[in-house]
Design a protein around this motif. Structure first.
Motif, PDB file in Angstrom:
ATOM      1  N   UNK A 178      -4.950   1.339 -29.329  1.00  9.29           N
ATOM      2  CA  UNK A 178      -6.422   0.707 -29.158  1.00  9.29           C
ATOM      3  C   UNK A 178      -7.093   1.471 -28.134  1.00  9.29           C
ATOM      4  N   UNK A 179      -8.482   1.285 -28.571  1.00 10.88           N
ATOM      5  CA  UNK A 179      -9.372   2.323 -27.706  1.00 10.88           C
ATOM      6  C   UNK A 179     -10.591   1.643 -27.484  1.00 10.88           C
ATOM      7  N   UNK A 180     -11.497   2.268 -26.521  1.00  9.14           N
ATOM      8  CA  UNK A 180     -12.829   2.191 -26.151  1.00  9.14           C
ATOM      9  C   UNK A 180     -13.399   3.380 -25.821  1.00  9.14           C
ATOM     10  N   UNK A 181     -14.537   3.391 -25.394  1.00 14.63           N
ATOM     11  CA  UNK A 181     -15.300   4.577 -24.923  1.00 14.63           C
ATOM     12  C   UNK A 181     -14.392   5.385 -23.919  1.00 14.63           C
ATOM     13  N   UNK A 182     -13.648   4.831 -22.939  1.00 13.64           N
ATOM     14  CA  UNK A 182     -13.180   5.379 -21.952  1.00 13.64           C
ATOM     15  C   UNK A 182     -11.452   5.397 -21.987  1.00 13.64           C
ATOM     16  N   UNK A 231     -17.102 -11.169 -29.762  1.00 17.71           N
ATOM     17  CA  UNK A 231     -17.514 -10.168 -30.434  1.00 17.71           C
ATOM     18  C   UNK A 231     -16.852  -9.360 -31.128  1.00 17.71           C
ATOM     19  N   UNK A 232     -15.996  -9.746 -32.310  1.00 17.71           N
ATOM     20  CA  UNK A 232     -14.812  -9.144 -32.780  1.00 17.71           C
ATOM     21  C   UNK A 232     -15.227  -7.716 -33.344  1.00 17.71           C
ATOM     22  N   UNK A 233     -14.283  -6.663 -33.053  1.00 14.67           N
ATOM     23  CA  UNK A 233     -14.736  -5.423 -33.533  1.00 14.67           C
ATOM     24  C   UNK A 233     -13.708  -4.865 -34.720  1.00 14.67           C
ATOM     25  N   UNK A 234     -12.373  -5.378 -34.586  1.00 11.45           N
ATOM     26  CA  UNK A 234     -11.491  -5.124 -35.619  1.00 11.45           C
ATOM     27  C   UNK A 234     -10.210  -6.104 -35.726  1.00 11.45           C
ATOM     28  N   UNK A 235      -9.837  -6.230 -36.821  1.00  6.04           N
ATOM     29  CA  UNK A 235      -8.925  -7.026 -37.096  1.00  6.04           C
ATOM     30  C   UNK A 235      -7.784  -6.077 -38.075  1.00  6.04           C
ATOM     31  N   UNK A 236      -6.618  -6.239 -37.421  1.00  6.81           N
ATOM     32  CA  UNK A 236      -5.362  -5.422 -38.065  1.00  6.81           C
ATOM     33  C   UNK A 236      -4.057  -6.405 -38.089  1.00  6.81           C
ATOM     34  N   UNK A 264     -12.431  -3.457 -26.596  1.00  3.96           N
ATOM     35  CA  UNK A 264     -11.820  -2.464 -27.492  1.00  3.96           C
ATOM     36  C   UNK A 264     -12.300  -2.452 -28.857  1.00  3.96           C
ATOM     37  N   UNK A 265     -12.713  -1.211 -29.214  1.00  2.00           N
ATOM     38  CA  UNK A 265     -13.342  -1.224 -30.540  1.00  2.00           C
ATOM     39  C   UNK A 265     -12.611  -0.457 -31.487  1.00  2.00           C
ATOM     40  N   UNK A 266     -11.569   0.297 -31.183  1.00  2.00           N
ATOM     41  CA  UNK A 266     -10.746   0.764 -32.255  1.00  2.00           C
ATOM     42  C   UNK A 266      -9.316   0.076 -32.260  1.00  2.00           C
ATOM     43  N   UNK A 267      -8.592  -0.110 -33.295  1.00  2.00           N
ATOM     44  CA  UNK A 267      -7.256  -0.369 -33.544  1.00  2.00           C
ATOM     45  C   UNK A 267      -6.851   0.519 -34.888  1.00  2.00           C
TER      46      UNK A 267
END
Length: 144
Positions: free
Chosen positions: A124-128, A67-72, A112-115
């Motif tokens: 790199x981050x997620x909710x916590x 389940x891809x969230x970001x590509x950097x 991880x949902x943010x890059x």
């Protein structure tokens, strides 16, 4: 299969591809002059060679359900791919016998949902949790 069309108002050649995705929800996209990285919600990562229309291989374990969230993109040969269910992968381009492939290294298995990138680091981050990837040293670590 690749189809081509030419615009009469432009000198650019536009190529379109017919691709089959099991689950068509595209979540992330990165495109260069020669490659397209397509990240989906539940069909994993697809890498297309925009010159030939062929799929470029990679070795992300369990890609079919990724389940891809970001590509950097970090450079012409290095790409980070984050996912909700398998963490972050570092993909490095290799070639043998003129065949291009991306070798994957898993940096973390945390979702991880943010890059986000600056000159030398990637957050790199997620909710916590927040992590830092140092581009120069290739180290991935949690922020306390």
């Amino acid at each position: 299969m690749m189809e081509s069309m030419y615009s009469t108002r432009s000198i650019f050649h536009i190529s379109t591809f017919r691709i089959s995705l099991v689950y068509r929800r595209i979540m992330a996209l990165d495109v260069t002059f020669s490659e397209a990285f397509i990240g989906t919600r539940a069909s994993g990562l697809l890498i297309l060679d925009l010159n030939s229309g062929d799929t470029i291989k990679h070795n992300i374990y369990g890609n079919r359900d990724l389940e891809v969230t970001q590509i950097l993109r970090l450079s012409d040969t290095v790409v980070l791919v984050s996912s909700f269910n398998s963490g972050v992968y570092l993909l490095e381009k290799t070639s043998r016998n003129e065949k291009i492939k991306y070798e994957a290294t898993q940096l973390t298995d945390s979702p991880i949902t943010i890059l986000r990138r600056n000159a030398s680091k990637v957050l790199a981050a997620n909710e916590r949790e927040i992590y830092v990837y140092d581009i120069t040293s290739k180290k991935f670590s949690a922020v306390d």
